[in-house]
Each structure stands twice: as structure tokens, then as C-alpha cells.
Design a protein around this motif. Sequence first.
Motif, PDB file in Angstrom:
ATOM      1  N   ASN A   1      49.276 -11.774  23.329  1.00 44.46           N
ATOM      2  CA  ASN A   1      47.979 -12.441  23.392  1.00 44.46           C
ATOM      3  C   ASN A   1      48.167 -13.947  23.282  1.00 44.46           C
ATOM      4  OD1 ASN A   1      45.958 -10.366  23.653  1.00 44.46           O
ATOM      5  ND2 ASN A   1      46.611  -9.669  21.656  1.00 44.46           N
TER       6      ASN A   1
ATOM      7  N   GLN B   1      45.595  -7.737  29.746  1.00 51.58           N
ATOM      8  CA  GLN B   1      44.183  -7.593  29.407  1.00 51.58           C
ATOM      9  C   GLN B   1      43.719  -6.142  29.581  1.00 51.58           C
ATOM     10  OE1 GLN B   1      41.387  -9.740  31.914  1.00 51.58           O
ATOM     11  NE2 GLN B   1      40.033 -10.047  30.159  1.00 51.58           N
ATOM     12  N   GLN B   2      44.132  -5.499  30.657  1.00 53.53           N
ATOM     13  CA  GLN B   2      43.763  -4.099  30.896  1.00 53.53           C
ATOM     14  C   GLN B   2      44.273  -3.196  29.780  1.00 53.53           C
ATOM     15  OE1 GLN B   2      45.472  -3.578  34.824  1.00 53.53           O
ATOM     16  NE2 GLN B   2      43.427  -3.498  35.752  1.00 53.53           N
TER      17      GLN B   2
ATOM     18  N   GLY C   1      44.902  -4.040  26.668  1.00 55.55           N
ATOM     19  CA  GLY C   1      44.090  -4.306  25.482  1.00 55.55           C
ATOM     20  C   GLY C   1      42.743  -3.605  25.553  1.00 55.55           C
ATOM     21  N   GLN C   2      42.118  -3.633  26.716  1.00 51.93           N
ATOM     22  CA  GLN C   2      40.828  -2.960  26.899  1.00 51.93           C
ATOM     23  C   GLN C   2      40.985  -1.442  26.817  1.00 51.93           C
ATOM     24  OE1 GLN C   2      39.513  -4.593  30.643  1.00 51.93           O
ATOM     25  NE2 GLN C   2      38.657  -6.422  29.671  1.00 51.93           N
TER      26      GLN C   2
ATOM     27  N   GLY D   1      41.164  -0.478  23.247  1.00 47.84           N
ATOM     28  CA  GLY D   1      40.129  -1.000  22.364  1.00 47.84           C
ATOM     29  C   GLY D   1      40.646  -1.997  21.346  1.00 47.84           C
TER      30      GLY D   1
ATOM     31  N   ARG E   1      40.725  -4.975  19.254  1.00 47.60           N
ATOM     32  CA  ARG E   1      39.715  -5.931  18.830  1.00 47.60           C
ATOM     33  C   ARG E   1      40.297  -7.037  17.961  1.00 47.60           C
ATOM     34  NH1 ARG E   1      37.003  -4.183  22.437  1.00 47.60           N
ATOM     35  NH2 ARG E   1      35.571  -2.450  22.270  1.00 47.60           N
TER      36      ARG E   1
END
Length: 182
Positions: A79, A107-108, A110-111, A114, A116
Motif C-alpha cells: 500500500n 487494489q483488486q 485489497g477489495q 475487504g 480496511r
Amino acid sequence: DLAGVRNLLRSGSDASLLRVYNKSRQEVPRAALPADTVVALYFSASWCGPCRSFTPRLVQLYTILRSMGRRFEVVFVSNDRAQQGFEQYWAEMPWLAVPFEDSRRRQQLGQMFGVRGIPTLVLFAPDGSLITKEGVDLVSKDPRGQQFPWRGDATAQADEAPDNTDESGDTLPPERPPRIGL
């Protein structure tokens, strides 16, 4: 969804989402990992104090498990905000990484899980099934990997781990660094 993760991590799958590289910047195909490998995705960043505190503990666990011949692989998912921070931080880690320049993929991931806050450590069994998204807590409670490969209720297993001592036999507190929100 997590059903797709099994295919993502399963040996021989397309695994187009999880492209990882070794320190020589060579892509490492998932099929190159032994089939009985526990895989961890480590979401972290060089600028994150709690991450900087946790990373040496994860390196120590990784080194212990690997020296015992245990199949454990970590993939750094950065990150970081700049390539230089990523490069310097990854140099402290003995494992694989998703390339910094592949921000879409990072990013994908991490999404998908979930994420946070960081540090976050997501652990997968060799068959690609999720062990836990709370790997930081698990490693903090089982710093020597005595409950490895952390099957079933991994957090409960780590709570029951009998040895939380350093090399001199002194008891270590089960430290869980705070998370930095994203």
C-alpha cells in the motif's frame, strides 16, 4: 467472492489476478509452489508504523517455518505511495511480492479481501480455502508457528498455543499492532 480465491491460489489455475515476482523480478507461477503450501497475502506499507512493527515478527515466523521445512509462502501486497518506499521495504522481506507498478491488481486484491486497514495478513490453506483474514492476530498469538498450518478455527488454535516465549525462554506478550485505516 472467496470461491474465486480457491481458483486464484490453486496450482495450475490461470491465476491472472495473482501475478507475483521474486527478488530477481521474475514472475513466479503459482504452479511453482508445492501443492501443500500455505499462502499468505501480506497487505502492508513502509510508511505504516504498525506494519513496521509487525513485519520483523512475520519475517521471524517465516524463517522459523521455512528452516523446519514447512511449506509457507508470503506475498507482499504493498500500500506504499511511491516505488522507492516499496523497494526499500520489500528489501527487508524474504518473500514474493505483487509488483508495485501493478496498482490495479494490488487494489483488486485489497477489495477482494475487504482490507480496511494495515497490516493485514490473509492466510490460505494449500487447497485455496481461507484459513483467516486475521493473520496478524494469529501470528501475534503463535509467533513460533507451533499451530501451523492453522487449520480449522485458526484464531482459537492460536489462543491455545502453549509457547509464547523468545529464545531465552522469556514470555512474550501477544502483541497485536494497531491498524492504520485505509
